[in-house]
Each structure stands twice: as C-alpha cells, then as structure tokens.
Scaffold this motif. Structure first.
Motif, short mmCIF file in Angstrom:
data_model
loop_
_atom_site.label_atom_id
_atom_site.label_comp_id
_atom_site.label_asym_id
_atom_site.label_seq_id
_atom_site.Cartn_x
_atom_site.Cartn_y
_atom_site.Cartn_z
N PHE A 358 -3.31 8.24 -7.18
CA PHE A 358 -1.86 8.46 -7.09
C PHE A 358 -1.31 7.96 -5.76
N THR A 359 0.02 7.93 -5.63
CA THR A 359 0.67 7.47 -4.40
C THR A 359 0.02 8.10 -3.18
N PRO A 360 -0.47 7.29 -2.25
CA PRO A 360 -1.10 7.86 -1.06
C PRO A 360 -0.07 8.51 -0.15
N ARG A 361 -0.46 9.64 0.43
CA ARG A 361 0.43 10.33 1.38
C ARG A 361 -0.14 10.30 2.79
N LYS A 383 4.57 4.53 9.01
CA LYS A 383 5.85 5.05 8.49
C LYS A 383 6.53 4.13 7.46
N TYR A 385 5.35 2.60 5.20
CA TYR A 385 4.65 2.70 3.92
C TYR A 385 4.68 4.13 3.39
N LEU A 386 5.52 4.95 4.04
CA LEU A 386 5.74 6.34 3.61
C LEU A 386 4.44 7.16 3.70
N ILE A 387 3.58 6.75 4.60
CA ILE A 387 2.33 7.49 4.85
C ILE A 387 2.60 8.43 6.02
N HIS A 388 2.54 9.72 5.76
CA HIS A 388 3.01 10.71 6.73
C HIS A 388 2.05 11.85 6.97
N TYR A 389 0.99 11.91 6.16
CA TYR A 389 0.12 13.09 6.20
C TYR A 389 -1.13 12.75 7.02
N GLU A 391 -3.71 15.17 8.86
CA GLU A 391 -4.05 16.54 9.20
C GLU A 391 -5.56 16.67 9.34
N ASP A 415 -0.85 11.88 -3.46
CA ASP A 415 -0.06 12.94 -4.09
C ASP A 415 -0.96 13.65 -5.10
N GLU A 437 0.61 2.46 -7.30
CA GLU A 437 0.10 3.62 -6.57
C GLU A 437 -1.34 3.38 -6.13
N LEU A 440 -1.31 0.77 -3.31
CA LEU A 440 -0.85 1.36 -2.05
C LEU A 440 -1.98 2.14 -1.39
N ILE B 162 8.10 -1.48 -0.45
CA ILE B 162 7.50 -0.17 -0.69
C ILE B 162 8.48 0.73 -1.43
N THR B 359 7.60 13.59 -7.70
CA THR B 359 7.35 14.39 -6.49
C THR B 359 8.39 14.05 -5.42
N ARG B 361 10.08 13.49 -1.88
CA ARG B 361 9.58 13.12 -0.56
C ARG B 361 10.58 13.48 0.53
N LYS B 383 7.90 20.90 6.21
CA LYS B 383 6.56 20.31 6.30
C LYS B 383 5.54 20.95 5.34
N LEU B 386 5.40 19.23 2.12
CA LEU B 386 5.12 17.79 2.17
C LEU B 386 6.40 16.95 2.03
N HIS B 388 8.98 14.93 3.94
CA HIS B 388 8.89 14.26 5.24
C HIS B 388 9.93 13.18 5.44
N TYR B 389 10.67 12.86 4.38
CA TYR B 389 11.57 11.70 4.45
C TYR B 389 13.00 12.19 4.69
N ASP B 415 9.29 10.30 -4.97
CA ASP B 415 8.39 9.16 -4.99
C ASP B 415 8.93 8.16 -6.03
N GLN B 417 7.50 5.08 -7.04
CA GLN B 417 6.61 4.02 -7.52
C GLN B 417 6.63 3.83 -9.04
N ARG B 418 6.78 4.92 -9.79
CA ARG B 418 6.75 4.82 -11.26
C ARG B 418 8.13 4.67 -11.88
#
Lengths: 458, 458
Positions: A358-361, A383, A385-389, A391, A415, A437, A440, B162, B359, B361, B383, B386, B388-389, B415, B417-418
C-alpha cells in the motif's frame, strides 16, 4: 584572500551540490519507479503465473527459480542461492465445518486450518463450544468447563487503534498460543476468530505453535471468518448446547531443502560493509500472497535496479535478500544471519518490506539515537513524496536476527488500513495491489538505502 | 499571595486542561467514528439502494429525500432544503464505438459520452482520426488536416507526479475544452483518452463545455478507455487511414428543480458565525458515485453527529451542506454562497470533502497566514492519527464561492493514488470504499471543525 574566498566558495558550492544532488537523486529514483518500474510486472508473474508460495511447495520452488533468473538479468555483481531447510506443512483437502443447533440442523461455517495444525480425526470432531475472549477467561473456566469441548477464541481486533498492526499484536496470541493454552484444560480443538478488522466471510490462516507438546496430545486448530464468529457467538448466547463440527486434513511433512535468493551490488569503497533490503518469498497458501509478501519481494528487487537505473554506484555492498519461510519458521532469516555471523560480515543496515504494497508512509527504525537523528535530518528530502513517518519501532521479522548494537534495522511502513482485510486470506491477491502504491514503496526504500549508503551508519 | 497563587494555579490547570482536553476530544472523536460511525451505513444506502445521482435524475431526488430524513434523525437544531435549479443531461442508450481498419474489419472501443455533450446523428458518425496531445498540436495541424475528422486527444496523466490531482489538472483541458478547440478547425467529433492513471478498459466521463457555440455547431464528444487509447494510437501509427465510428444518444433537457440539503447545530455563543462542512450529493451516472462524492456527503453528515456524540456544544453555528450539481454546473455551491451573501451570513469557515473516501492525510487551506499558522500549531494533535499534510492550496469546488478575504476554506486531502482509477467511471462503487478509511476521514474533518470552532478564525 582570494584563496580563502575560493575555498569558502567551493565549500558552499559543495554544500549546495550535495543538497541538490540528494533532491535530484530522489526525484530520479521516484520518477524511474513510477514511469519505468519493474515491481508490478514481477508481482504479476509471482502472483498470477506462480501463485501461492508456502514453504516447501512447488510454488515456493518456482518462485526461487524465477526471482533468481530475474535478478540475473539485472547485471548485478553476484546472484546466488543460500540453501536452507524449511518445514513443509500441507493443508490437504479443503476444510469443512458447521454449527449444529439440533440433530440434522446445521449452518455451514467458513473455516481454514491454522498453519502447523494437526488434522482432525478422519471423520472430524464434533463437540460443544466454550467461547472466551482471552487466556484469563479460559483459566477461570478451568478444566470443569473446558474438557472435551472446542475452545472458541473470539477477541476481535481493536477497531479504534489507528495503526492496525497494533490491533493485530493485541489479538494474535489467540491464534499462535490458543491450542497450547486450551490443551491445558482438556479442550479437544480450537477455533479462533480471524485476525480481520472487517466483517466478512473469509477465514484467515497464520502460524500457531504446540510448543513442546507431544504429538499425540496436539489438538487441531482452525480460524473461522469474522462473520461466522459473530454468528456463532450470538447462537451460543441463545443456546450453550449447540455443537461445532469441523474436519481438516493438514499434515506436517519432513523438512525440505529450499533457498534464500540473494543478489548483490558490490560496494565501490567499503565492499565489506553490507546493506540488506528484503522481503519474504514464501506466502500462505490461501491467496497468492501479493501483499504478504510478494510486494516486499518485488520492491526489494527493484531497489537494486532503481539504484542502477539512477546511475548510483553504491560505496557499500547492497544486497537484496528474498527470505524463505518467514510465515512458518523464519528459517531463512535465521539462516542468513547465522551465515553472516560465521563469515564475519559486517551488516550495517537492513530494511524489510513486509507490511503490504500500500501507499508508503515512512519507516520504523530499530537503531541508536545518532542514526535516528540522522534519519530525522532527511525528513525534508522525503516530503515531496508524502513520506512523513519516521519513528522508532520494530523492523521486520526476517532482518531482525541481524541486529547488533550499532547497526540500523528498518521496516517500510505503508498505509495499514486495508492490510488485515487481506492478510493470510484468499483475497490476498494481485488485484488488491495498486501499481502506483507498490512503485512508490520501492522508490521510498531505494531512497533510504541511497542515503544510508552515501552518509553511512553512525 | 494565596490569591495570586490560586489564580496562577487555575491558570496552569486551565492550560493543562485545555491541552488535555483537545487531545481527549480528538481521541473521543476518532474512537467514536471507528467504533460507532454512521458514515459507512449511510454510504451503503446512498450507493447500493439509491445508486448514481446525476443532477435532475431520480437518484438525485431520492438522495435529497434520504439525506434530509437521516439528518432529521440526528436531532440537529434545523434541517432544510434549499431550492436550486439544475441542468438535466441524460446519457440515453449506451454508446457504441469501433475502429474500422478496413471495410467490415472492426475493433470495438469502450466509450462513453462526456457530460454535456450532444448526441451523434442517429446513425452515428464515422471518420478518419487525427491524434493530438494538446491544443498547440491541433493549431499546428490546422484546418487542412482536421476538417471532417474526429480529433483524438491522447495526452496521458503524468505518472511521475506524486499528487494525482496535479496529474489530472494537467490533462483535463482536453476533456473540458476539447470540443470547442477542435470545432475551430472543422472537426466533426472529439474523443479523449480517459483521465485515468491506470491502463484498463473503463471509459471515464466528466464535464465538458461548448462555451457559447451555437447549438447546431456543437460536435459530439466522448471518452475512450486508456487501453483503447493505446490501441488506437498504435493503429494510427501503422495506418493513418483507419476510421472511428461512434454513436451516442445523450441529450440536454430543460433545467429542473432540485435542492441543497442543509442541517445546522446553532452556535451557543456566536450563532451568527457559520462554519460549513460539506460534499456534493450529485454524482456521475456510470458508477454509484461512492468516492465522488458519496464519501464526502456521508463524512460531512457524520461530522455533526460525531460532535454531538462527543459531547461538544459548538460556539459557532455548524452547518452540513450537501451540495447539488457540483459535477456539471456547480449550481448548488453558487446558490448557497449567493443566498449567504443576500442574508449577510458571516461564513468564517468551510471545509469540503471531495477527493474520495481514502485514508485521510490532511488538508489544504485557502486562508491567510494567521489562520494557517494556527493550523500548524495543531499539527501535534493530529499526529497520533497519522494526519500530516497541512498545506496551502485549494479547498473544494462547492465551498470556493464562499471565499472572503478573512475566512478559512479547506479541503480534506485523502491518499490520492487510487482515486483516478475510479473517478467518473463505472467502478466508482461502494466496494471500492474501505470502511475504516472513510471513518478516519470523517473523524479528521470533525477534529478540524472542533478546533476552529473552539479557537476561532483569526
């Protein structure tokens, strides 16, 4: 003065270039994946042409051959198979179950054996049912209420947890240890509510253990669909004397030879520092394992291809490792780590994708603070690429045996909202994976590998 | 001293409470949505029982009645219908098209009329095809190469963007203005590659314009599937003399009466400050409009219910507005803003969900810096979910006419993508919506409304 100015100027240009270069490289990686990615085509073949890949099965064997051949086409520096003995469990004829409310009055139940379970006797078993939500309730009920019955574990995944893997973590002991616990009180079988956040008709398999129970004491264990769990629970509230019948034909055979599939780009500066990216090649047998973990396999393969296509010559040795037998034994992951230790290979980094296509976070990291802070300094690069996680947390089952005090382990975090609708069930199939997805995800993994290779592990 | 200490103490407790309260309130909202949400049930009814809801259709009429009734059950302070005249375009019998490579040799093409298009003559049209990627190419070709032909717009959505809405924005002029532009050079019809990032067999409809062209000069316009666009393009490279036949039976009828559906919780402190949350009730006719924009409708309805269920008594008046006719006219959005202006209603905030039920964002905001900075100060609250946008950008078509210099407009950003696999096509259906994803969106919207109500608009 001129000299100082020149040096300073070069210094700032070099900072500028470095920054620009990372941005440009990530852009190149993502663009290549989205316009010229291979992951989806590979997954199509793995899922549609090969299908499910349970350890020891023909599908698993064919997947080893196919992925090795595909890696060989990429012009890597080395491609090889690492032998590993794996367990071979077979499902046999499809399971069958029904609820009997009165003699001759039955409702069919969607059921599947848990991986590793023994079969029922050839005529199946039929018994009263005792429903529990957890092992404490089972203990309270004790032998008097459990002996001779089928224990029905019915604790649902908690819907208000945002990260669904946490909801899974809160439930999966019912599946994994349910038979062992129920056996203590004389139960003759176990059924468990499928680990699924949705109400539907599909049973979800998955691994279970008997610990060191003698073979003759092992009781059969199976999963039923969430809809059937709801129905059964309601029926039990109306009448405690209803019975469940189930029959399953599974069998644990002797271990067989299988392989991890490995490809390597040898590092240009530090060839003896290894960075691993991987997923697991085996899957459960009900679907075709597209999300679990076909996605991780093809994304990992594409990481090496994306680096090459983007003109990156890694300083460190980058390996793609397609692990065998994550689902029911982790033999491949353990074997890889064992051999790495024997050979004194310095594994500085390992990344696994095993949470669906699924869409990477972002990623979770198992590493020290210095490395984690380095990751945080890269956040802005991701950022666009909407990659924000980013942790701290676990990595992946297959790479976790590689853990040392100083290295970095990571897990791709896509996701997770849809994942457990498909996990270990017959609808974990190619049509449930979205091409973009998946791509990505591959690009996100390649970007992290690129950055750790360039800047090193602290 | 004691007094000062007490005041200080109260002050800090109150800060503590405030901080804790926001966190606790968001937790309550999300938990309620995920464990006791109504959005999915409402969407089930809208999609499965009612189905598509093109402006002026029976489906749209039934959706007005249904959603009004459902809002009435929620115990809001007011629920009413706002009359608005809407265009009524009907597709008529299913379209039909084929490519003719030689007399009698034909390949069927998946086609659908664009919304607002005229029909072909009753026997259809058949002509040579001229393929272009943009209006500049068309101009270069000029009348000599275009007259009497069918113009085929074949610029794909750019896969390496993206955010897929940007890819849509880069293509949609072919659909919206394609007929007007092609008419200038004497084309007799227009077909456009569907706005879809995926290669598949489904044609995607959507609105188009003739500007002020006289009715008799209007040429029919249709979309073909991305697979068919690829095939046609290849065939044209092999042979420029192939022909396309298509027949469509659509018609623009007289405007009909319809309605925006509105519900309100009247504010306890500032009842004349209005905050709107909404989506559009109409949809295209090919699927059932579950993502576009059934999702936004039911999420908006649930925002008011979630606030009530969470024990929140808004200071400002919160309205849910289910707009009619976003797809082919925006009459509902314009009407609502017009009447608000006439009545001098102070709309301080408006949020639209019209980007699918995937989902969430975050949000995009159309507002001043003070309000945007306030939003940024809330990031940590979101946060755990999840979310973040938080970027400046557009809001939603229906709420955009409410824009003033000082208010805040926002759009939910799921999201994406789909989304364009389903957008305006026959697979925009209920089964493509995931319950948890939908519910997370509703909770995310309710949380933003709660915060803006509590802290006000700057």
């Amino acid at each position: 003065m001129i000299k100082v100015a020149t040096v300073l100027c070069c210094f700032f240009i070099s900072i500028g270039l470095n920054a620009q270069t990372d941005e440009a490289v990530l852009k190149k990686i993502y663009t290549t994946s989205l316009t010229n990615g291979k992951s989806y085509d590979w997954l199509n073949h793995l899922s549609i042409q090969i299908g499910s890949r349970l350890s020891g099965s023909l599908g698993a064997e064919r997947a080893v051959t196919y992925t090795k051949e595909e890696l060989e086409k990429l012009g890597l520096d080395k491609v090889w198979l690492q032998p590993v003995m794996v367990p071979r469990w077979v499902r046999g004829a499809k399971e069958y179950a029904y609820i009997e409310t009165a003699p001759g009055k039955t409702n069919t139940v969607n059921i599947c054996a848990l991986g590793g379970s023994v079969a029922t006797p050839s005529l199946g078993i039929k018994a009263n049912i005792v429903e529990v939500k957890n092992f404490e309730e089972l203990e309270t009920l004790g032998k008097a209420n459990v002996e001779g019955k089928i224990v029905f574990y019915n604790r649902p995944m908690q819907p208000d947890l945002i990260e669904t893997f946490n909801a899974y973590g809160g439930c999966v002991n019912q599946r994994y240890k349910g038979a062992v616990e129920a056996s203590k009180y004389g139960a003759i079988g176990v059924i468990v509510r499928s680990m699924n956040l949705r109400l539907d008709d599909l049973p979800h398999t998955g691994s279970m253990t008997y610990d060191d129970m003698p073979v003759e004491k092992r009781i059969p264990a199976a999963a039923i669909s969430t809809n059937d769990a709801e129905v059964l629970s309601t029926m039990l509230q109306l009448d405690k004397n209803i019975k469940l019948y189930f029959k399953q034909n599974c069998k644990q055979l002797a271990d067989v030879q299988s392989y991890n599939v490995i490809g390597e780009i040898t590092g240009s500066q530090f060839p003896s520092e290894y960075m691993v990216v991987g997923g697991h090649l085996d899957s459960w047998d009900l679907g075709d394992g597209s999300h679990d973990d076909g996605a991780g396999v093809v994304q990992s393969m594409d990481v090496l291809r994306l680096l090459k296509e983007s003109g990156i010559k890694p300083k460190r040795s980058i390996r793609v490792v397609l692990f065998m037998n994550e689902e029911n034994g982790l033999r491949g992951g353990n074997k890889y780590a064992e051999e790495a230790k024997q050979k004194n290979e310095n594994h500085v980094f390992a990344l696994e994708s095993d949470a669906g296509g699924f869409t990477p976070r972002g990623f979770s990291f198992d590493c020290n603070d210095a490395n984690y802070n380095q990751v945080l300094s890269w956040q802005q690069l991701f950022k666009p690429y909407l990659i924000h996680y980013f942790e701290k947390g676990g990595s992946g089952a297959d790479v976790s045996p590689l853990k040392t005090k100083t290295n970095v382990l990571a897990g791709l975090r896509p996701d997770s909202q849809r994942y457990f609708n498909h996990h270990h069930a017959s609808n974990d199939t190619f049509d449930a994976v979205n091409k973009r997805e998946l791509e990505l995800g591959a690009a996100t993994m390649a970007s992290l590998v690129y950055l750790f290779d360039k800047y090193g592990v602290k």
